[in-house]
Design a protein around this motif. Structure first.
Motif, PDB file in Angstrom:
ATOM      1  N   ASP A 125       0.836  -1.202   0.000  1.00 55.53           N
ATOM      2  CA  ASP A 125       0.000   0.000   0.000  1.00 55.53           C
ATOM      3  C   ASP A 125       0.872   1.253   0.000  1.00 55.53           C
ATOM      4  O   ASP A 125       2.042   1.220   0.376  1.00 55.53           O
ATOM      5  N   GLU A 169      -0.713   8.572  -2.063  1.00 58.68           N
ATOM      6  CA  GLU A 169      -0.358   9.073  -3.392  1.00 58.68           C
ATOM      7  C   GLU A 169       1.105   9.513  -3.461  1.00 58.68           C
ATOM      8  O   GLU A 169       1.833   9.170  -4.392  1.00 58.68           O
ATOM      9  N   GLU A 209       3.794   6.554  -3.721  1.00 55.50           N
ATOM     10  CA  GLU A 209       3.679   5.479  -4.708  1.00 55.50           C
ATOM     11  C   GLU A 209       5.005   5.149  -5.380  1.00 55.50           C
ATOM     12  O   GLU A 209       5.373   3.977  -5.502  1.00 55.50           O
ATOM     13  N   ARG A 232      -3.677   1.918  -3.243  1.00 54.26           N
ATOM     14  CA  ARG A 232      -3.837   3.083  -2.380  1.00 54.26           C
ATOM     15  C   ARG A 232      -4.108   2.669  -0.933  1.00 54.26           C
ATOM     16  O   ARG A 232      -4.910   1.778  -0.676  1.00 54.26           O
TER      17      ARG A 232
END
Ligand code: NAP
Length: 311
Positions: free
Chosen positions: A176, A179, A182, A195
């Motif tokens: 996970d 944003e 990532e 996410r």
């Protein structure tokens, strides 16, 4: 000896510089001139008194800190793997004044190995505690190459090492990330990035409809993440969660204390840094006397890489 700790449990401001007696060196032990000590989430609990009940030392001061790196200044009888002058790193099990936030630290020889070649004390200090915990979580789950592991809190210290070690073990990893994290998590080697959030289990199931074989819950979301795991799958938890007995899930509460003297495991982590398998991530360094500032930052959340105190 200079240390940083508390004489009364409390908030970050309770941390101050202390004068503590030197620790005696016995057979099989190693003395380090500590140059760097990491600040981990667990240190904030030591500082606030949340662990006071389980510490056999009932009188102040208490010194937090679970990993250190620095130069070997003395080795006890029977220690053959280190010599005076080596740069070394070690895991600390804090109790009373014997935590990692001190300039001079005696540790069992099994808890200390050479720092990875090419690293300094600050970077090396970020490996022992979370590296060993990540290794233990994977070893307890006993997944086979090709099986699928989910990792939550993957941008964190524990989660990040789990992702990298799992890839080296041949697992498929779904991790996970918020944003902003990532690219970081993909860069650690995760095959699939979803996410983060309360619905992370649904996101994972979108990619693995049958559920994952194992899950390492670095974000400590407990029951929320369980639907990601297939019936009978393995779940490694880091703050004692043992599940609800449903669907045959197998829980592995992971306590690094169990492997604190596993020198072979620690040395293998060193090798994996040298081989480029593991990445050491430092967020920021603070002179030890500014430990309160580091604790405040950590408690605010969002720190990526470890905060490190320097002595
Ligand atoms: N039992 C043991 O022996 C042992 C050993 C090592 C670690 N631990 C425990 O393992 C946990 C992780 O340690 P760490 O050093 O990896 O911490 P960390 O570096 O702070 O990483 C935790 C990660 O989880 C994220 N996170 C927190 N709450 C979340 C939520 N509700 N949803 C999604 N993501 C969330 C954090 O994001 P933000 O920063 O944005 O909040 C961060 O990326 C801690 O609780 C620590 O005490 C236990």
């Amino acid at each position: 000896m200079r240390a940083v700790g508390v004489t009364e449990f409390g908030g970050p401001e309770a941390l101050h510089v202390l004068d503590v007696p030197a620790e005696p060196l016995g057979p099989g032990q190693v003395r380090l001139r500590v140059e760097a000590a990491t600040v981990n989430p667990t240190d904030t609990y030591s500082r606030s008194g949340a662990y006071a009940g389980r510490d056999p030392v009932k009188t102040p001061p208490w010194v937090p800190g679970m990993d250190v790196a620095g130069v070997v200044t003395e080795v006890g009888e029977g220690v053959g793997h280190l010599t005076v002058g080596d740069l070394a790193m070690g895991i600390v099990l804090p109790s009373g004044p014997h935590g990692g936030y001190r300039e001079d630290k005696v540790l069992p020889g099994g808890s200390v190995v050479r720092a990875p070649a090419g690293t300094d004390a600050v970077a090396a200090s970020t490996l022992p505690m979370n590296g060993l915990t990540a290794r233990l979580a994977l070893d307890l789950m006993e997944l086979r190459p090709g099986q699928v592991l989910a990792v939550t809190g993957a941008a964190g210290a524990f989660g990040g090492y789990v992702v990298q070690l799992a890839k080296a073990d041949g697992l498929t990893v779904v991790a996970d990330a918020g944003e902003a994290d990532e690219d970081l998590v993909r860069g650690l080697g995760a095959d699939v990035v979803v996410r983060r959030g309360d619905d992370v289990a649904d996101r994972i199931r979108e990619h693995f409809p049958e559920g994952v074989d194992g899950l390492a819950d670095g974000s400590v979301q407990d029951a929320l993440v369980l639907p990601a795991v297939k019936d009978g799958g393995a779940v490694a938890t880091v703050r004692g969660y043992r599940g609800d007995g449903q669907r045959g899930l197998r829980f592995f509460p992971t306590l690094v204390r169990r492997v604190a003297e596993d020198r072979a495991a620690l040395d293998r982590l060193r090798q994996q840094v040298e081989d480029g398998v593991l990445t050491l991530r430092v967020a920021q360094t603070f002179p030890a006397e500014h430990a309160a500032e580091a604790h405040r930052l950590l408690e605010r959340g969002g720190v990526r890489g470890r905060l490190v105190l320097t002595f």
